[in-house]
Design an enzyme around this catalytic site. Sequence first.
Site, PDB file in Angstrom:
ATOM      1  N   LYS A 145       0.820  -1.216   0.000  1.00  0.00           N
ATOM      2  CA  LYS A 145       0.000   0.000   0.000  1.00  0.00           C
ATOM      3  C   LYS A 145       0.854   1.265   0.000  1.00  0.00           C
ATOM      4  O   LYS A 145       0.524   2.226  -0.688  1.00  0.00           O
ATOM      5  CB  LYS A 145      -1.060  -0.003   1.103  1.00  0.00           C
ATOM      6  CG  LYS A 145      -0.569   0.039   2.520  1.00  0.00           C
ATOM      7  CD  LYS A 145      -1.757  -0.029   3.492  1.00  0.00           C
ATOM      8  CE  LYS A 145      -1.331  -0.395   4.889  1.00  0.00           C
ATOM      9  NZ  LYS A 145      -0.318   0.429   5.528  1.00  0.00           N
ATOM     10  N   ARG A 150      -8.204   2.178  10.031  1.00  0.00           N
ATOM     11  CA  ARG A 150      -7.739   0.803  10.252  1.00  0.00           C
ATOM     12  C   ARG A 150      -8.758   0.000  11.025  1.00  0.00           C
ATOM     13  O   ARG A 150      -8.557  -1.164  11.294  1.00  0.00           O
ATOM     14  CB  ARG A 150      -6.435   0.850  11.032  1.00  0.00           C
ATOM     15  CG  ARG A 150      -5.238   0.519  10.154  1.00  0.00           C
ATOM     16  CD  ARG A 150      -4.011   0.588  11.003  1.00  0.00           C
ATOM     17  NE  ARG A 150      -2.921  -0.193  10.514  1.00  0.00           N
ATOM     18  CZ  ARG A 150      -1.938   0.301   9.778  1.00  0.00           C
ATOM     19  NH1 ARG A 150      -1.955   1.542   9.378  1.00  0.00           N
ATOM     20  NH2 ARG A 150      -0.935  -0.470   9.429  1.00  0.00           N
ATOM     21  N   ARG A 155      12.072  -6.178   3.884  1.00  0.00           N
ATOM     22  CA  ARG A 155      11.834  -4.751   3.626  1.00  0.00           C
ATOM     23  C   ARG A 155      12.890  -3.872   4.306  1.00  0.00           C
ATOM     24  O   ARG A 155      13.333  -4.129   5.413  1.00  0.00           O
ATOM     25  CB  ARG A 155      10.445  -4.388   4.162  1.00  0.00           C
ATOM     26  CG  ARG A 155      10.091  -2.928   3.955  1.00  0.00           C
ATOM     27  CD  ARG A 155       8.629  -2.730   3.972  1.00  0.00           C
ATOM     28  NE  ARG A 155       8.052  -2.780   5.306  1.00  0.00           N
ATOM     29  CZ  ARG A 155       6.771  -2.486   5.551  1.00  0.00           C
ATOM     30  NH1 ARG A 155       5.969  -2.145   4.561  1.00  0.00           N
ATOM     31  NH2 ARG A 155       6.301  -2.556   6.768  1.00  0.00           N
ATOM     32  N   ARG A 167      12.616  -2.042   9.464  1.00  0.00           N
ATOM     33  CA  ARG A 167      11.744  -1.449  10.477  1.00  0.00           C
ATOM     34  C   ARG A 167      11.689  -2.341  11.706  1.00  0.00           C
ATOM     35  O   ARG A 167      11.697  -3.552  11.588  1.00  0.00           O
ATOM     36  CB  ARG A 167      10.329  -1.295   9.895  1.00  0.00           C
ATOM     37  CG  ARG A 167      10.117   0.045   9.228  1.00  0.00           C
ATOM     38  CD  ARG A 167       8.843   0.094   8.442  1.00  0.00           C
ATOM     39  NE  ARG A 167       7.648  -0.295   9.173  1.00  0.00           N
ATOM     40  CZ  ARG A 167       6.410  -0.148   8.709  1.00  0.00           C
ATOM     41  NH1 ARG A 167       6.235   0.398   7.521  1.00  0.00           N
ATOM     42  NH2 ARG A 167       5.374  -0.518   9.409  1.00  0.00           N
ATOM     43  N   ARG A 218       0.881  -8.222  13.765  1.00  0.00           N
ATOM     44  CA  ARG A 218       0.310  -7.178  12.898  1.00  0.00           C
ATOM     45  C   ARG A 218      -0.714  -7.769  11.940  1.00  0.00           C
ATOM     46  O   ARG A 218      -1.749  -7.172  11.681  1.00  0.00           O
ATOM     47  CB  ARG A 218       1.424  -6.460  12.122  1.00  0.00           C
ATOM     48  CG  ARG A 218       2.263  -5.567  13.019  1.00  0.00           C
ATOM     49  CD  ARG A 218       3.509  -5.107  12.317  1.00  0.00           C
ATOM     50  NE  ARG A 218       3.212  -4.263  11.165  1.00  0.00           N
ATOM     51  CZ  ARG A 218       4.056  -4.077  10.163  1.00  0.00           C
ATOM     52  NH1 ARG A 218       5.216  -4.686  10.157  1.00  0.00           N
ATOM     53  NH2 ARG A 218       3.721  -3.283   9.182  1.00  0.00           N
TER      54      ARG A 218
HETATM   55  P1  AMP Z   1       2.048   1.154   8.653  1.00  0.00           P
HETATM   56  O1  AMP Z   1       3.255   1.905   8.247  1.00  0.00           O
HETATM   57  O2  AMP Z   1       0.800   1.643   7.979  1.00  0.00           O
HETATM   58  O3  AMP Z   1       2.223  -0.339   8.511  1.00  0.00           O
HETATM   59  O4  AMP Z   1       1.837   1.443  10.221  1.00  0.00           O
HETATM   60  C1  AMP Z   1       2.811   1.034  11.171  1.00  0.00           C
HETATM   61  C2  AMP Z   1       2.202   0.965  12.567  1.00  0.00           C
HETATM   62  O5  AMP Z   1       1.725   2.281  12.956  1.00  0.00           O
HETATM   63  C3  AMP Z   1       0.953   0.079  12.690  1.00  0.00           C
HETATM   64  O6  AMP Z   1       1.285  -1.287  12.863  1.00  0.00           O
HETATM   65  C4  AMP Z   1       0.272   0.688  13.914  1.00  0.00           C
HETATM   66  O7  AMP Z   1       0.923   0.292  15.106  1.00  0.00           O
HETATM   67  C5  AMP Z   1       0.529   2.181  13.723  1.00  0.00           C
HETATM   68  N1  AMP Z   1      -0.574   2.818  12.963  1.00  0.00           N
HETATM   69  C6  AMP Z   1      -0.508   3.370  11.701  1.00  0.00           C
HETATM   70  N2  AMP Z   1      -1.699   3.837  11.317  1.00  0.00           N
HETATM   71  C7  AMP Z   1      -2.557   3.593  12.340  1.00  0.00           C
HETATM   72  C8  AMP Z   1      -3.952   3.820  12.554  1.00  0.00           C
HETATM   73  N3  AMP Z   1      -4.727   4.376  11.606  1.00  0.00           N
HETATM   74  N4  AMP Z   1      -4.493   3.425  13.738  1.00  0.00           N
HETATM   75  C9  AMP Z   1      -3.741   2.850  14.689  1.00  0.00           C
HETATM   76  N5  AMP Z   1      -2.434   2.585  14.565  1.00  0.00           N
HETATM   77  C10 AMP Z   1      -1.832   2.946  13.405  1.00  0.00           C
END
Ligand code: AMP
Length: 210
Positions: A13, A88, A123, A156, A167
């Site tokens: 994404k 989310r 990654r 990461r 996750r």
């Molecule tokens: P991502 O980069 O989108 O995979 O986000 C990394 C981490 O940030 C996620 O696993 C969550 O812990 C946190 N996170 C990102 N966006 C949200 C959201 N909309 N609501 C809650 N936690 C979030």
Amino acid sequence: MKLIILAAPGAGKGTQAEVLSKHFDIPTISTGAILRKNIADGTTLGKIAEKYINDGKFVPDEVMIDIVKKRLSEDDCKNGFILDGFPRNIAQAEALDKADIEIDKVLTIEVEDEKIIERLSGRLECKKCGSSYHKEHKKPQVSGVCDNCGGALTAREDDKPEIIKDRLATYYKQTEPLKKFYADRGILKTAIGQEDISDTTAAVLKALEG
Ligand code: AMP
């Protein structure tokens, strides 16, 4: 175009959001990137977010809703935006409705779990600008160095195998129900993730045409 990209972690994404952002000339709001920037800068938000992220858990809704509402009220979002990583869960989607933020399309990118785990474990990300790479599938021109800004590339924290599992479990429990939520509104568009990034982009653009 006001677009949400809804996909499992590792389904591409972030990469597709970057491509679509250039294609449609609209900004991407990546909540994960905003949080990681805050962690790197050592802000209060970063300190709160870090423990949730490193546990594979979601950051509390009220914190996220506040961040997104503020960001979407900025000038550059007037002609459209791409939300990458928000909403989310159903509560976050309802918060968009409550704030009268209308969404045109919701894109989901489907990738099998096995592929997702392989992708996330390889990654690499630039600590400075957030650009994403992969040890095999999207190598930078110079090993360990970001093509975009010259920053250092690292894995990461939350891409460790034991956190990836959490996750994914959180995704299926909380985020996947959003597909039905938006399908019921007739705005869900589905693309099948491909091996090659450009092939996925072609599938994404085709899905968005419909
Ligand atoms: P991502 O980069 O989108 O995979 O986000 C990394 C981490 O940030 C996620 O696993 C969550 O812990 C946190 N996170 C990102 N966006 C949200 C959201 N909309 N609501 C809650 N936690 C979030």
